[in-house]
Scaffold this motif. Sequence first.
Motif, mmCIF file in Angstrom:
data_model
loop_
_atom_site.group_PDB
_atom_site.id
_atom_site.type_symbol
_atom_site.label_atom_id
_atom_site.label_comp_id
_atom_site.label_asym_id
_atom_site.label_seq_id
_atom_site.Cartn_x
_atom_site.Cartn_y
_atom_site.Cartn_z
ATOM 1 N N ALA A 17 0.840 -1.196 0.000
ATOM 2 C CA ALA A 17 0.000 0.000 0.000
ATOM 3 C C ALA A 17 0.875 1.246 0.000
ATOM 4 O O ALA A 17 1.912 1.294 0.678
ATOM 5 C CB ALA A 17 -0.924 0.002 1.221
ATOM 6 N N PHE A 18 0.442 2.274 -0.756
ATOM 7 C CA PHE A 18 1.208 3.507 -0.888
ATOM 8 C C PHE A 18 0.281 4.713 -0.720
ATOM 9 O O PHE A 18 -0.774 4.772 -1.369
ATOM 10 C CB PHE A 18 1.874 3.586 -2.266
ATOM 11 C CG PHE A 18 2.689 2.381 -2.629
ATOM 12 C CD1 PHE A 18 4.023 2.295 -2.279
ATOM 13 C CD2 PHE A 18 2.115 1.322 -3.331
ATOM 14 C CE1 PHE A 18 4.774 1.184 -2.611
ATOM 15 C CE2 PHE A 18 2.847 0.208 -3.675
ATOM 16 C CZ PHE A 18 4.186 0.134 -3.308
ATOM 17 N N SER A 30 4.442 4.174 2.882
ATOM 18 C CA SER A 30 4.131 2.862 2.313
ATOM 19 C C SER A 30 4.085 1.810 3.408
ATOM 20 O O SER A 30 4.705 1.965 4.466
ATOM 21 C CB SER A 30 5.172 2.463 1.253
ATOM 22 O OG SER A 30 6.448 2.273 1.837
ATOM 23 N N ARG A 31 3.330 0.747 3.134
ATOM 24 C CA ARG A 31 3.219 -0.376 4.055
ATOM 25 C C ARG A 31 3.161 -1.663 3.243
ATOM 26 O O ARG A 31 2.524 -1.720 2.198
ATOM 27 C CB ARG A 31 1.964 -0.252 4.921
ATOM 28 C CG ARG A 31 2.109 0.850 5.962
ATOM 29 C CD ARG A 31 0.844 1.202 6.659
ATOM 30 N NE ARG A 31 1.066 2.368 7.506
ATOM 31 C CZ ARG A 31 0.116 3.123 8.020
ATOM 32 N NH1 ARG A 31 -1.159 2.823 7.796
ATOM 33 N NH2 ARG A 31 0.409 4.163 8.769
ATOM 34 N N ARG A 32 3.810 -2.701 3.752
ATOM 35 C CA ARG A 32 3.879 -3.979 3.056
ATOM 36 C C ARG A 32 3.677 -5.106 4.042
ATOM 37 O O ARG A 32 4.052 -4.996 5.211
ATOM 38 C CB ARG A 32 5.245 -4.154 2.383
ATOM 39 C CG ARG A 32 5.611 -3.046 1.420
ATOM 40 C CD ARG A 32 7.101 -3.095 1.055
ATOM 41 N NE ARG A 32 7.489 -1.888 0.344
ATOM 42 C CZ ARG A 32 7.537 -1.776 -0.972
ATOM 43 N NH1 ARG A 32 7.220 -2.819 -1.718
ATOM 44 N NH2 ARG A 32 7.899 -0.651 -1.544
ATOM 45 N N SER A 33 3.098 -6.181 3.552
ATOM 46 C CA SER A 33 2.957 -7.382 4.373
ATOM 47 C C SER A 33 2.862 -8.594 3.460
ATOM 48 O O SER A 33 2.743 -8.464 2.239
ATOM 49 C CB SER A 33 1.723 -7.287 5.271
ATOM 50 O OG SER A 33 0.542 -7.595 4.554
ATOM 51 N N ALA A 51 -7.747 -1.698 8.405
ATOM 52 C CA ALA A 51 -6.778 -1.663 9.499
ATOM 53 C C ALA A 51 -5.409 -1.174 9.026
ATOM 54 O O ALA A 51 -4.690 -0.485 9.764
ATOM 55 C CB ALA A 51 -6.651 -3.050 10.119
ATOM 56 N N GLN A 52 -5.056 -1.496 7.792
ATOM 57 C CA GLN A 52 -3.744 -1.117 7.278
ATOM 58 C C GLN A 52 -3.660 0.359 6.889
ATOM 59 O O GLN A 52 -2.615 0.988 7.041
ATOM 60 C CB GLN A 52 -3.395 -1.989 6.062
ATOM 61 C CG GLN A 52 -3.186 -3.456 6.382
ATOM 62 C CD GLN A 52 -2.029 -3.688 7.325
ATOM 63 O OE1 GLN A 52 -0.916 -3.209 7.090
ATOM 64 N NE2 GLN A 52 -2.281 -4.408 8.402
ATOM 65 N N ILE A 53 -4.745 0.908 6.376
ATOM 66 C CA ILE A 53 -4.670 2.256 5.790
ATOM 67 C C ILE A 53 -5.606 3.261 6.458
ATOM 68 O O ILE A 53 -5.700 4.400 6.001
ATOM 69 C CB ILE A 53 -4.982 2.209 4.281
ATOM 70 C CG1 ILE A 53 -6.431 1.737 4.053
ATOM 71 C CG2 ILE A 53 -3.995 1.313 3.551
ATOM 72 C CD1 ILE A 53 -6.900 1.858 2.613
#
Length: 303
Positions: A17-18, A30-33, A51-53
């Motif tokens: 996600a960006f 940014s977030r990655r999983s 929850a992530q963004i």
Amino acid sequence: MSERLIAIDWGTSNFRAFLVDRASGECLDSRRSEAGLRALSSAEFPHYCAAQIGDWREDGGVERVPVYLAGMVGSQRGWREAPQLDLPVAAADLAANVVPAPGLDNAWIVPGVKVVREDHVDVMRGEEIQAFGALARHGGDSALCCLPGTHSKWARLEGGRLLDFTTMMTGELYHAVRFHTLPGEPARASADFDAEAFAQGLKAAHHPGGLLHALFEARSRHLYAGLAAEQVGSFLSGVTIGSEVRAQRGMAPEASEVLLVGSTTLNGLYRRALEAEGFVPVEVDSDSATLAGVCALAERHGA
């Protein structure tokens, strides 16, 4: 209209996600999983995504920051199935056919594309965004793109439209041969990249016996031609990538420049193979291509 947007590339194995500045295309966060499709049930998608963004979506306005999701998240196995459009396709066509993501307001799933002809049937989800983004980053309206991966894609764009593409099972075949066949047996353990063995693999990909023979040469060369156990993996990589690039050279004999859209590790291997076949690779970071592609789509969707 929000000054920001959120781009998500959600595949079978990974979530990326960006948070993006709409005007400049700059990545603000940014977030990655590893929570790909196979890790979640369909009911979990909206909750996991929120929850992530969730903290990115508040920008002081009434409307939440829009979210655009590309990749296998739009498949039958994903959050909600988005159509796969027939070629040729422009970025505006993708924007006109996004579908709302159930359970998350102002969130949109990007359609994929397909080829259905008597001589060629193929499907794509996610790489079409990267191809348009790579084109935007590079400039111009036409390009041949190579997008390495488990299922590598080669995409041809002309006049700002995606006209054709081909999928090559390069990464998946390499893994299967290395870990589940006799020729790959010496390469079960991890080993450093070996440039000499990779070059041998590139040459073996030209054998008149074709790919099926070239792969078996990993066994023969290990027994009688000095290919060490720690070199077998690099040899197999050279054979599979070399066969992919050689096939594309046959399909595009006059092509020169290729936009190479992938990770640093894969780009290095593909650069060697492309140059060996007379291509001129121009590297485009896969994350920046995704952001540029989503920004191009969001601009047209907003309009």
